[in-house]
Design an enzyme around this catalytic site. Structure first.
Site, mmCIF file in Angstrom:
data_model
loop_
_atom_site.group_PDB
_atom_site.id
_atom_site.type_symbol
_atom_site.label_atom_id
_atom_site.label_comp_id
_atom_site.label_asym_id
_atom_site.label_seq_id
_atom_site.Cartn_x
_atom_site.Cartn_y
_atom_site.Cartn_z
ATOM 1 N N ALA A 15 0.825 -1.214 0.000
ATOM 2 C CA ALA A 15 0.000 0.000 0.000
ATOM 3 C C ALA A 15 0.854 1.256 0.000
ATOM 4 C CB ALA A 15 -0.942 -0.012 1.203
ATOM 5 N N ARG A 25 4.161 9.554 -10.035
ATOM 6 C CA ARG A 25 3.808 9.516 -11.451
ATOM 7 C C ARG A 25 3.065 10.794 -11.865
ATOM 8 N NH1 ARG A 25 -0.564 8.017 -14.491
ATOM 9 N NH2 ARG A 25 -1.756 7.478 -12.633
ATOM 10 N N SER A 44 8.517 -3.362 -0.426
ATOM 11 C CA SER A 44 7.901 -3.714 -1.708
ATOM 12 C C SER A 44 8.132 -5.186 -2.050
ATOM 13 C CB SER A 44 8.467 -2.817 -2.821
ATOM 14 O OG SER A 44 7.690 -2.915 -3.997
ATOM 15 N N CYS A 48 2.854 -12.793 0.543
ATOM 16 C CA CYS A 48 2.163 -14.037 0.206
ATOM 17 C C CYS A 48 3.128 -15.108 -0.291
ATOM 18 C CB CYS A 48 1.099 -13.778 -0.863
ATOM 19 S SG CYS A 48 -0.206 -12.656 -0.328
ATOM 20 N N ARG A 75 13.651 6.920 -8.773
ATOM 21 C CA ARG A 75 12.389 7.531 -9.178
ATOM 22 C C ARG A 75 12.026 8.726 -8.294
ATOM 23 N NH1 ARG A 75 8.064 2.873 -9.473
ATOM 24 N NH2 ARG A 75 6.905 4.493 -10.564
ATOM 25 N N ASN A 311 -2.633 -3.001 -2.651
ATOM 26 C CA ASN A 311 -2.116 -2.326 -3.842
ATOM 27 C C ASN A 311 -3.151 -1.366 -4.429
ATOM 28 O OD1 ASN A 311 0.667 -3.148 -4.928
ATOM 29 N ND2 ASN A 311 -0.163 -5.087 -4.210
#
Length: 461
Positions: A15, A25, A44, A48, A75, A311
């Site tokens: 999240a 972005r 990140s 699972c 980034r 996400n």
């Protein structure tokens, strides 16, 4: 020139980093400074995937990491590992953070804040629970610790406490490692999100791979050796030898940091947000396993810890912070799992949940195969739960072998769109002998459920 805003993100997994990435972005470094803090050694990553790393299906830890801190920094996202948020001051627009590697504490200011603290595993307050060799499963560091214990400690027996998704997947991982495995749960069946008849199929499958099940037995404590290492798990009725113990008792939202700051939490313990992932505090957003959301079938608030939701919620928060517009509508509770050859899936409400939500229900279960009968196939059982009279689909469950579980996706779409089981009988599903019988099990179950609805209407009961 407008002053550059500052976004601070607490939590570096699905999240939090989705929110940071979407905000970046839409707004460049000249407009928005982004700092993310994460208390663990990794960010990140796929939580699972931990059972598959432990079981040896995934060899390298790096395979579970989607992006490294260096990639985020390229980034324009300043990701700081081993950094813990310890206090939020919404009035002052700041967060007190602590370096876990000896760097002290300091206050970090923000113009926008995203709380993505995830969930914490349930850990029972029982004698011996802090013994060496008793492991929780939540972050990647937990998976590293368990795999190290398997490879360096040479354990022969493992006890898994808890029969949910993680418990069953970790039991499979222990079987794959060649251990003698026992699973203990206070409930009378594994996978309590399934109805008892479907849970019984899962239980038989677990026994089939050699897992000893001790169901309906609450754990009362853990025995340890003089050096403090776990040696056994004590239940109400048994003492089970254990060189290694895995706790798979589920998780709860890690909302304490927000709650201490006066940010509202709901009945599930999750942080309350609106559809855009805004909290009731000014300039504070929240996303992921730490929040509660709305179940689209029952209408009730729920906290379901899944990377898919995290996400999506992070993406929504990031878009809105970046100046766009996005909403998160809610969930229907779709989940899948795999225990060796057995695939398990569910969506919507089970019978008990539907009753608790005030629905009167009818159900239908069918046994079939995932392929045409003349091709060696895999058995599966499909169960649908429908509302009386209206025939609206309320939930579905699948237990089967190869290619069974992902059929739940079509059922989730039908559920999302409020379809009745009668409408579902006409669905144009894919057919070819290697993939399905000419009458797909979903269609057969829908027809059986529709017949039950029609018969109930005729009886006038």
């Amino acid at each position: 020139m407008a002053a550059r805003e500052r976004l601070l993100v607490i939590g570096g997994d699905a999240a939090g980093m989705s929110a940071a990435s979407q905000a970046r972005r839409l707004r460049g470094p000249d407009e928005l400074e982004i700092v993310a803090v994460e208390r663990g050694h990794h960010a990140s990553y796929s939580a699972c995937g931990i059972p598959y790393f432990v079981g040896g299906v995934v060899d390298e830890l790096d395979a579970l990491v989607a992006r490294t801190p260096a990639e985020f920094r390229e980034r324009g996202i300043d990701l700081r590992l081993r950094t813990e948020a310890v206090e939020i001051d919404p009035g002052g627009g700041r967060v007190r953070i602590r370096s876990l590697d000896g760097g002290g504490e300091r206050w970090e200011p923000y113009d926008q804040l995203v709380i993505a603290t995830g969930a914490v595993p349930a850990r029972p307050e029982l004698p011996g629970v802090d013994a060496k060799g008793v492991h929780g499963v939540q972050i990647l560091d937990d998976g590293v610790a368990i795999r190290r214990a398997l490879e360096e400690g040479s354990p022969r027996s493992a006890v898994v406490v808890g029969g949910g998704y993680i418990g069953l997947e970790m039991a499979e991982a222990m079987v794959m490692r060649g251990l003698e495995v026992s699973l203990v749960d206070f409930a009378d069946q594994p996978m309590r999100t399934l109805d008892p008849d479907m849970g019984a199929i899962v239980a038989d499958a677990m026994r089939g791979i050699g897992v000893r099940l001790y169901l309906g037995e609450p754990v009362e404590g853990f025995d340890a050796s003089p050096d403090g290492h776990v040696t056994a798990v004590r239940t109400r009725d048994h003492t089970l030898p254990a060189d290694l113990v895995v706790l798979g008792l589920g998780v709860r939202p890690a909302s304490g940091l927000a709650e201490d700051a006066g940010i509202e939490t709901g009945p599930t313990g999750g942080i309350v947000t609106d559809r855009r992932m805004r909290t009731r505090a000014d300039r504070v957003w929240a996303a992921g396993d730490c929040v509660e959301t709305r179940h689209l079938v029952s209408g009730a608030p729920v906290a379901i810890a899944l990377g898919t939701h995290a996400n999506k919620q992070g993406r929504v928060a990031g878009i809105n912070i970046g100046g766009g517009y996005a909403t998160f509508p809610g969930v229907v509770g779709t989940a899948v799992s795999k225990i060796c050859r057995v695939e398990v899936a569910r969506t919507g409400l089970n019978e008990a949940e539907a009753a608790a939500a005030g629905f009167e229900t009818l159900s239908a279960a069918v046994e079939s195969t995932t392929r045409a009968g003349y091709i060696p196939g895999a058995a599966m059982t499909t169960k649908l739960i429908a509302e009386r009279r209206s025939g609206r689909l309320l939930g579905a469950q699948i237990v089967g072998e190869e290619n069974a579980a992902k059929r739940v996706d079509g059922l989730a779409i039908a559920l999302w769109n409020g379809m009745t089981v009668e409408e579902m009988t006409g669905l144009d599903l894919g057919y070819a002998p290697p993939f399905a019988p000419v009458w797909d099990p979903v269609l057969v179950a829908a027809r059986k459920a529709a017949d039950a609805v029609e018969q109930d209407m005729r009886s006038g009961s």
